[in-house]
Write a protein that holds these residues in place. Structure first.
Motif, PDB file in Angstrom:
ATOM      1  N   GLY A   1       0.651  -1.081  -0.011  1.00  0.00           N
ATOM      2  CA  GLY A   1      -0.080  -0.041   0.040  1.00  0.00           C
ATOM      3  C   GLY A   1       0.859   1.268   0.135  1.00  0.00           C
ATOM      4  N   SER A   2       0.341   2.523  -0.445  1.00  0.00           N
ATOM      5  CA  SER A   2       1.114   3.604  -0.448  1.00  0.00           C
ATOM      6  C   SER A   2       1.430   4.054   0.832  1.00  0.00           C
ATOM      7  CB  SER A   2       0.247   4.669  -1.136  1.00  0.00           C
ATOM      8  OG  SER A   2      -0.736   4.699  -0.784  1.00  0.00           O
ATOM      9  N   SER A   3       2.376   5.078   0.778  1.00  0.00           N
ATOM     10  CA  SER A   3       3.132   5.419   1.910  1.00  0.00           C
ATOM     11  C   SER A   3       1.913   6.376   2.824  1.00  0.00           C
ATOM     12  CB  SER A   3       4.042   6.506   1.610  1.00  0.00           C
ATOM     13  OG  SER A   3       4.804   6.860   2.790  1.00  0.00           O
ATOM     14  N   GLY A   4       2.024   5.771   4.176  1.00  0.00           N
ATOM     15  CA  GLY A   4       0.843   6.527   4.995  1.00  0.00           C
ATOM     16  C   GLY A   4      -0.333   5.914   5.082  1.00  0.00           C
ATOM     17  N   CYS A   5      -0.462   4.601   4.501  1.00  0.00           N
ATOM     18  CA  CYS A   5      -1.898   3.964   4.585  1.00  0.00           C
ATOM     19  C   CYS A   5      -2.201   3.091   5.855  1.00  0.00           C
ATOM     20  CB  CYS A   5      -2.028   3.143   3.102  1.00  0.00           C
ATOM     21  SG  CYS A   5      -1.262   1.710   3.444  1.00  0.00           S
ATOM     22  N   GLY A   6      -1.126   3.059   6.634  1.00  0.00           N
ATOM     23  CA  GLY A   6      -1.182   2.207   7.827  1.00  0.00           C
ATOM     24  C   GLY A   6      -0.432   0.890   7.983  1.00  0.00           C
ATOM     25  N   LYS A   7       0.418   0.466   7.029  1.00  0.00           N
ATOM     26  CA  LYS A   7       1.244  -0.637   7.160  1.00  0.00           C
ATOM     27  C   LYS A   7       1.993  -0.810   8.312  1.00  0.00           C
ATOM     28  CE  LYS A   7       3.300   0.215   3.131  1.00  0.00           C
ATOM     29  NZ  LYS A   7       2.862   1.665   3.172  1.00  0.00           N
ATOM     30  N   SER A   8       2.805   0.142   8.546  1.00  0.00           N
ATOM     31  CA  SER A   8       3.575  -0.154   9.856  1.00  0.00           C
ATOM     32  C   SER A   8       2.739  -0.009  11.120  1.00  0.00           C
ATOM     33  CB  SER A   8       4.564   1.062   9.972  1.00  0.00           C
ATOM     34  OG  SER A   8       5.456   1.129   8.792  1.00  0.00           O
ATOM     35  N   THR A   9       1.761   0.490  11.023  1.00  0.00           N
ATOM     36  CA  THR A   9       0.734   0.723  12.192  1.00  0.00           C
ATOM     37  C   THR A   9       0.197  -0.888  12.396  1.00  0.00           C
ATOM     38  OG1 THR A   9       0.111   2.987  11.877  1.00  0.00           O
ATOM     39  CG2 THR A   9      -1.317   1.637  13.147  1.00  0.00           C
ATOM     40  N   LEU A  10      -0.203  -1.557  11.273  1.00  0.00           N
ATOM     41  CA  LEU A  10      -0.659  -2.607  11.238  1.00  0.00           C
ATOM     42  C   LEU A  10       0.405  -3.607  11.975  1.00  0.00           C
ATOM     43  CD1 LEU A  10      -3.040  -4.942  11.112  1.00  0.00           C
ATOM     44  CD2 LEU A  10      -2.335  -4.851   8.484  1.00  0.00           C
ATOM     45  N   LEU A  11       1.500  -3.556  11.491  1.00  0.00           N
ATOM     46  CA  LEU A  11       2.581  -4.465  12.062  1.00  0.00           C
ATOM     47  C   LEU A  11       3.087  -4.266  13.396  1.00  0.00           C
ATOM     48  CD1 LEU A  11       3.928  -6.226   9.986  1.00  0.00           C
ATOM     49  CD2 LEU A  11       5.970  -5.116  10.101  1.00  0.00           C
TER      50      LEU A  11
END
Ligand code: ADP
Ligand code: MG
Length: 271
Positions: free
Chosen positions: A42-52
């Motif tokens: 997903g693009s930057s800022g969409c929440g990937k790191s938050t989910l991890l």
């Protein structure tokens, strides 16, 4: 039905500071099976790191639940190891000491192992990433790619059930990145009991190469989940040249660009 190891149900997360609330994840549902290689794109800022970070146990859900092996996640755990984009090695320890230290720390809550055993394990894993000749070097004496190899060896040496990787190759140049993608597939594939991997990337090609399933995110939410039903290695010319691959890749491209592919073709972009 597979053997579910991670179960995310109706997960929402808002970051709160004194007078603001920011919703980073909204109603995420995802079940991940043991031994699966999942890529989150997903693009930057969409929440990937938050989910991890929620899977890691550093952030707790605002609502909904995240379970690992049926247990609600309330913090970090020894069954999970993480590899980030930045190398995160202790700069004052050699490569070998970095890996051995993590192995000892990790074993404190389970079976305690001796210093000597931890060094033996560390040597084995550094050899699996071809760094035996560099085991006595400090991180500062190693290239970025080598430091990331040490971080991967460190994570694998702790023998976690689950490996969480957040754009681990994002800071590396293409050739080194290709090598490390091959390395991670090799390590994952040769384990007797495959680890469950959740790998965040913003690179679609990296995801197609690595994943059993690709989870597409748009801001805050999961947009689509696609099975990559291709023989491994996905990079094999016979796989890449097959009609199945080409058809799947077109579908993935459309999802990646949120169905705006026509627009891109109209503009004559070369993809
Ligand atoms: P990604 O990894 O997909 O680039 P992140 O999970 O890092 O996205 O961030 C998702 C959103 O949450 C972004 O808008 C980001 O600015 C915001 N965010 C991330 N961390 C925090 C935080 N600690 N406090 C407030 N907002 C945050
Ligand atoms: Mg991120």
């Amino acid at each position: 039905m597979g053997d579910a190891v991670i179960e995310i149900k109706n997960l929402s997360l808002s970051y709160k500071s004194e007078n603001t609330t920011y919703e980073a994840l909204r109603n995420i549902n995802l079940t991940i099976n043991r031994g699966e290689f999942i890529c989150i794109v997903g693009s930057s800022g969409c929440g990937k790191s938050t989910l991890l970070s929620v899977l890691e146990g550093l952030n707790l859900p605002t609502s909904g639940s995240v379970k690992i092996n049926g247990q609600e996640v309330t913090g970090p755990g020894v069954e999970r190891a993480v590899v980030f984009q930045s190398y995160s090695l202790f700069p004052w320890m050699t490569a070998l000491e970095n890996v051995a230290f993590a192995v000892r720390e990790n074993s404190r809550k389970t079976t305690k192992i001796t210093k000597r055993e931890s060094f033996d394990i560390a040597r084995t894993f550094l050899s699996r990433v071809d760094l035996t000749a560099f085991e006595d070097k400090l991180p500062g004496e190693l290239s970025g790619g080598m430091q990331q190899c040490v971080a991967i060896a460190r994570a694998m040496a702790c023998n976690p059930e689950i490996l969480l990787m957040d754009e681990p190759f994002g800071a590396l140049d293409t050739k080194i990145r290709d090598n490390l993608q091959g390395l991670i597939l090799k390590l994952w594939g040769e384990e007797e009991k495959k680890k469950t991997v959740v790998f965040v990337t913003h690179d679609l090609n990296e995801a197609v190469l690595l994943a059993d399933r690709i989870v597409f995110m748009i801001p805050k939410q999961i947009y689509s989940i696609v099975d990559i039903n291709l023989p491994r290695p996905h990079s094999h010319p016979l796989v890449k040249e097959s009609p199945e691959y080409k058809e799947l890749y077109q579908k993935l491209l459309r999802l990646f660009y949120n169905d705006s592919l026509e627009l891109i073709y109209d503009e004559g972009a070369n993809i």
